[in-house]
Design an enzyme around this catalytic site. Structure first.
Site, PDB file in Angstrom:
ATOM      1  N   LYS A  62       0.842  -1.196   0.000  1.00 22.13           N
ATOM      2  CA  LYS A  62       0.000   0.000   0.000  1.00 22.13           C
ATOM      3  C   LYS A  62       0.877   1.245   0.000  1.00 22.13           C
ATOM      4  CE  LYS A  62      -0.711   0.300   5.027  1.00 22.13           C
ATOM      5  NZ  LYS A  62      -0.103   1.637   5.181  1.00 22.13           N
ATOM      6  N   LYS A  91       0.205   0.286  10.085  1.00 26.41           N
ATOM      7  CA  LYS A  91       1.360   0.796   9.364  1.00 26.41           C
ATOM      8  C   LYS A  91       1.118   2.254   8.966  1.00 26.41           C
ATOM      9  CE  LYS A  91       3.671  -3.111   9.235  1.00 26.41           C
ATOM     10  NZ  LYS A  91       2.864  -3.797  10.238  1.00 26.41           N
ATOM     11  N   ASP A  92       2.223   2.986   8.775  1.00 28.96           N
ATOM     12  CA  ASP A  92       2.145   4.401   8.426  1.00 28.96           C
ATOM     13  C   ASP A  92       1.397   4.604   7.105  1.00 28.96           C
ATOM     14  OD1 ASP A  92       4.892   3.885   9.885  1.00 28.96           O
ATOM     15  OD2 ASP A  92       4.319   5.941  10.323  1.00 28.96           O
ATOM     16  N   ARG A  93       0.735   5.742   6.999  1.00 31.41           N
ATOM     17  CA  ARG A  93       0.047   6.080   5.751  1.00 31.41           C
ATOM     18  C   ARG A  93       1.018   6.648   4.733  1.00 31.41           C
ATOM     19  NH1 ARG A  93      -1.867  10.350   3.007  1.00 31.41           N
ATOM     20  NH2 ARG A  93      -1.299  11.827   4.620  1.00 31.41           N
TER      21      ARG A  93
END
Length: 356
Positions: A62, A91-93
């Site tokens: 992603k 998880k980080d964007r």
């Protein structure tokens, strides 16, 4: 002034607790997250799908998506309830991350997804069980920091020290939301303010408050230079384990802490749970005296007390400078924050368009 004795809305307590550095001031500055590919994360899994079962496991790459939004997209496009979609960790964007999701599909074929921009399926396989939180062992980080301004010798020396000693295991700013809102709003709620209307907000606020209290205790251990050293009465955690034991029960505890095979811990407050003693308990009680009402509210809500290691080992740390760009690769255990590593190295800034 403590919440038990004074104004619970004091400005001094309104922001998440400060997190002093253990290894000295940053040796330079750089730009972080100039683009998503500058911050890459891969899950290190303990279990991988067996090839059969009611659950479809998907490894997804992603870009500029947060984990919960991916889970919602999968549920909606597979015609499932959100709770039928599982994942191991958030998880980080603003990053390129590769992580696993699971979809509960009893008696159903694999969905045929039309992947939107920013999502890409890497692997798909069936498994007998849902993917639950905390299933992965850790994460591999590959970071690119641009516009680096630092003395090369000082930079190398600091990186070598981080590799040898680790860093304080602070919760990163992501845990507290934009402008520390999870801490601020959660604290206000627990001290008698308006409750969150949605359950996800409740969880974020509670997590933000407990993380802030942990950071406050760890910060005091950093100030006293005992974040990676033994205190009498410490509760210790073996490296790579969630188990706990009292330092007072192990004659070799100090040597094991120095060797990095076990770590001191600090509290995530709640009800019951193992309690530290001696000098460790005195330090924790002194810090948490400023937050007595919060600690009592967390216990009243039924949250069980937990412990978290105060030292974060940084494994397989490698680096190289290419012009004014620093490239870092390292591994961290589950629940750790790459920003805790960077804070001991550089002052970083994120372009304003990429914040949030």
């Amino acid at each position: 002034m403590s919440e038990a004795l004074g104004d619970p809305h004091s400005d001094a307590l309104a922001r998440p607790p400060a997190t002093p550095r253990a290894h000295g001031e940053p040796v330079g500055e750089a730009v972080l997250r100039a683009e998503p590919a500058d911050f890459q994360v891969d899950e290190i899994m303990v279990v991988e799908p067996e090839g059969e079962g009611e659950h479809l496991w998907l490894e997804i790459e992603k870009t500029d998506w947060n984990t919960e939004d991916v889970a919602l997209w999968l549920a909606r496009n597979a015609g499932l309830h959100r709770l039928s979609v599982g994942y191991s960790g958030l998880k980080d964007r603003r990053a390129v991350t590769r992580q696993w999701f699971s979809l509960h599909l009893p008696g159903k074929p694999d969905p045929e997804f039309q992947w939107p921009p920013g999502l890409r399926s890497l692997r798909a396989a069936r498994h007998r069980r849902k993917l639950n939180r905390g299933t992965h062992r850790g994460n591999t980080f590959r970071l690119r920091l641009r516009e680096l301004a630092a003395d090369q010798d000082a930079l190398a020396a600091r990186l070598e020290r981080i590799a040898a000693e680790g860093v304080p295991n602070y919760f990163g700013e992501q845990r507290f939301g934009r402008d520390g809102a999870n801490w601020t709003r959660g604290r206000a709620w627990l001290l008698g303010g308006e409750a969150p209307r949605k359950r996800p907000l409740r969880n974020f606020w509670l997590s933000g408050v407990r993380s802030g209290l942990f950071n406050a205790v760890l910060a005091e251990r950093v100030r006293r230079d005992v974040w990676h050293r033994l205190l009498d009465g410490d509760l210790l955690q073996p490296d790579g384990s969630r188990g706990l034991f009292s330092a007072d029960d192990d004659h070799d505890a100090a040597a094991r802490v120095a060797a990095g095979t076990v770590h001191p811990t600090a509290p995530l407050p709640g009800r019951m749970g193992m309690a530290s003693s001696g000098a460790c308990r005195q330090l924790e009680d002194t810090v948490l005296a400023d937050h007595v009402a919060l600690v009592e509210a967390l216990a009243d809500l039924g949250l069980d007390a937990e412990r978290r290691a105060t030292r974060l080992p940084v494994s397989a740390l490698q680096w190289q400078c290419v012009g004014d760009t620093l490239e870092l690769t390292f591994r961290l255990p589950t629940g750790a924050f790459a920003t805790a590593v960077l804070a001991e190295l550089l002052t970083t800034r994120v372009p304003s368009a990429n914040r949030g």
